[in-house]
Motif scaffolding. Structure first.
Motif, PDB file in Angstrom:
ATOM      1  N   TRP A 120      -9.044  -1.873   3.500  1.00 31.96           N
ATOM      2  CA  TRP A 120      -7.992  -2.800   3.098  1.00 31.96           C
ATOM      3  C   TRP A 120      -8.367  -4.256   3.336  1.00 31.96           C
ATOM      4  O   TRP A 120      -7.965  -5.142   2.609  1.00 31.96           O
ATOM      5  CB  TRP A 120      -6.675  -2.460   3.781  1.00 31.96           C
ATOM      6  CG  TRP A 120      -6.633  -2.845   5.232  1.00 31.96           C
ATOM      7  CD1 TRP A 120      -7.018  -2.084   6.269  1.00 31.96           C
ATOM      8  CD2 TRP A 120      -6.192  -4.078   5.773  1.00 31.96           C
ATOM      9  NE1 TRP A 120      -6.853  -2.750   7.450  1.00 31.96           N
ATOM     10  CE2 TRP A 120      -6.339  -3.991   7.165  1.00 31.96           C
ATOM     11  CE3 TRP A 120      -5.688  -5.250   5.233  1.00 31.96           C
ATOM     12  CZ2 TRP A 120      -6.004  -5.020   8.014  1.00 31.96           C
ATOM     13  CZ3 TRP A 120      -5.344  -6.296   6.088  1.00 31.96           C
ATOM     14  CH2 TRP A 120      -5.507  -6.170   7.465  1.00 31.96           C
ATOM     15  N   PHE A 173       0.809  -1.217   0.000  1.00 31.02           N
ATOM     16  CA  PHE A 173       0.000   0.000   0.000  1.00 31.02           C
ATOM     17  C   PHE A 173       0.846   1.273   0.000  1.00 31.02           C
ATOM     18  O   PHE A 173       0.312   2.363   0.091  1.00 31.02           O
ATOM     19  CB  PHE A 173      -0.934   0.019   1.214  1.00 31.02           C
ATOM     20  CG  PHE A 173      -1.944  -1.083   1.220  1.00 31.02           C
ATOM     21  CD1 PHE A 173      -2.834  -1.244   0.160  1.00 31.02           C
ATOM     22  CD2 PHE A 173      -2.018  -1.967   2.289  1.00 31.02           C
ATOM     23  CE1 PHE A 173      -3.778  -2.247   0.175  1.00 31.02           C
ATOM     24  CE2 PHE A 173      -2.962  -2.978   2.297  1.00 31.02           C
ATOM     25  CZ  PHE A 173      -3.840  -3.132   1.240  1.00 31.02           C
ATOM     26  N   ILE A 204      -2.405   2.856   3.779  1.00 31.14           N
ATOM     27  CA  ILE A 204      -3.400   1.788   3.831  1.00 31.14           C
ATOM     28  C   ILE A 204      -4.801   2.380   3.747  1.00 31.14           C
ATOM     29  O   ILE A 204      -5.159   3.256   4.541  1.00 31.14           O
ATOM     30  CB  ILE A 204      -3.234   0.950   5.109  1.00 31.14           C
ATOM     31  CG1 ILE A 204      -1.877   0.259   5.076  1.00 31.14           C
ATOM     32  CG2 ILE A 204      -4.365  -0.044   5.257  1.00 31.14           C
ATOM     33  CD1 ILE A 204      -1.563  -0.573   6.265  1.00 31.14           C
TER      34      ILE A 204
END
Length: 187
Positions: free
Chosen positions: A161, A153, A157
């Motif tokens: 996620w 990522f 993030i």
């Protein structure tokens, strides 16, 4: 033995140090004052006794008193001992009022006739370590997974996620419905 620090409660450590230092400062002032008032020798041994075993100071006090009054007539010695009971009672009441817990006592160090806080011991007590081999292995595996996800990522993030994965027969698998183009074109 390998150990891994996993948490440290710095605020708790600071609070514990400050509270105990306040108690030590009060004890230092009081013990030095009360010893002077009652002609008790301010020695490292007597100071230690006053903090950790206050009841034993009574013996020291009476020993000093008996030495002082040994040349007095018997009637004056008896009167002095009766009056001393009040002084001893008052002194012990104040020494016991410091309410040192077992935990407090293990974090106190004495340097001659000064009570100090063992700050390093308190800080260490506020740390949590993993020491079990299997726990360390699990921790390292989780850390490796976290590092891989951070790399995927690029340290940004997204909130959703978890939707990248699906559970299938107790294992994580890639969510085939995922928009892979989103990850390719991220800046």
């Amino acid at each position: 033995m390998e150990k891994i620090l996993i948490s440290y409660d710095r605020n708790k450590a600071i609070r514990m140090i400050n509270e105990l230092q306040e108690k030590c400062n009060r004890m230092n002032r009081f013990i030095q004052s009360i010893f002077k008032e009652n002609d008790i020798p301010l020695t490292a041994e007597n100071f230690h006794m006053a903090i950790f075993y206050p009841q034993r100071i009574e013996t020291v006090y009476y020993s000093v008193l008996n030495e002082k009054i040994k040349s007095f007539p018997q009637v004056l010695q008896a009167t002095a001992r009766l009056e001393a009971e009040y002084a001893v009672s008052s002194m012990l009441k104040k020494l016991n009022s410091f309410e040192l817990t077992y935990s407090d006592k293990q974090y106190i160090v004495l340097s001659e006739t000064i009570c100090k806080v063992n700050e390093d011991a308190i800080k260490e007590s506020c740390k949590r370590y993993l020491t079990d081999e299997k726990e360390i292995e699990v921790y390292n595996n989780i850390q490796q997974a976290a590092d891989t996800l951070n790399n995927l990522f690029k340290n940004e993030i997204p909130l959703n996620w978890i939707n990248i994965f699906r559970a299938n027969n107790g294992q994580l698998i890639v969510n085939n419905e995922l928009n892979f183009n989103y990850f390719v074109n991220r800046k």
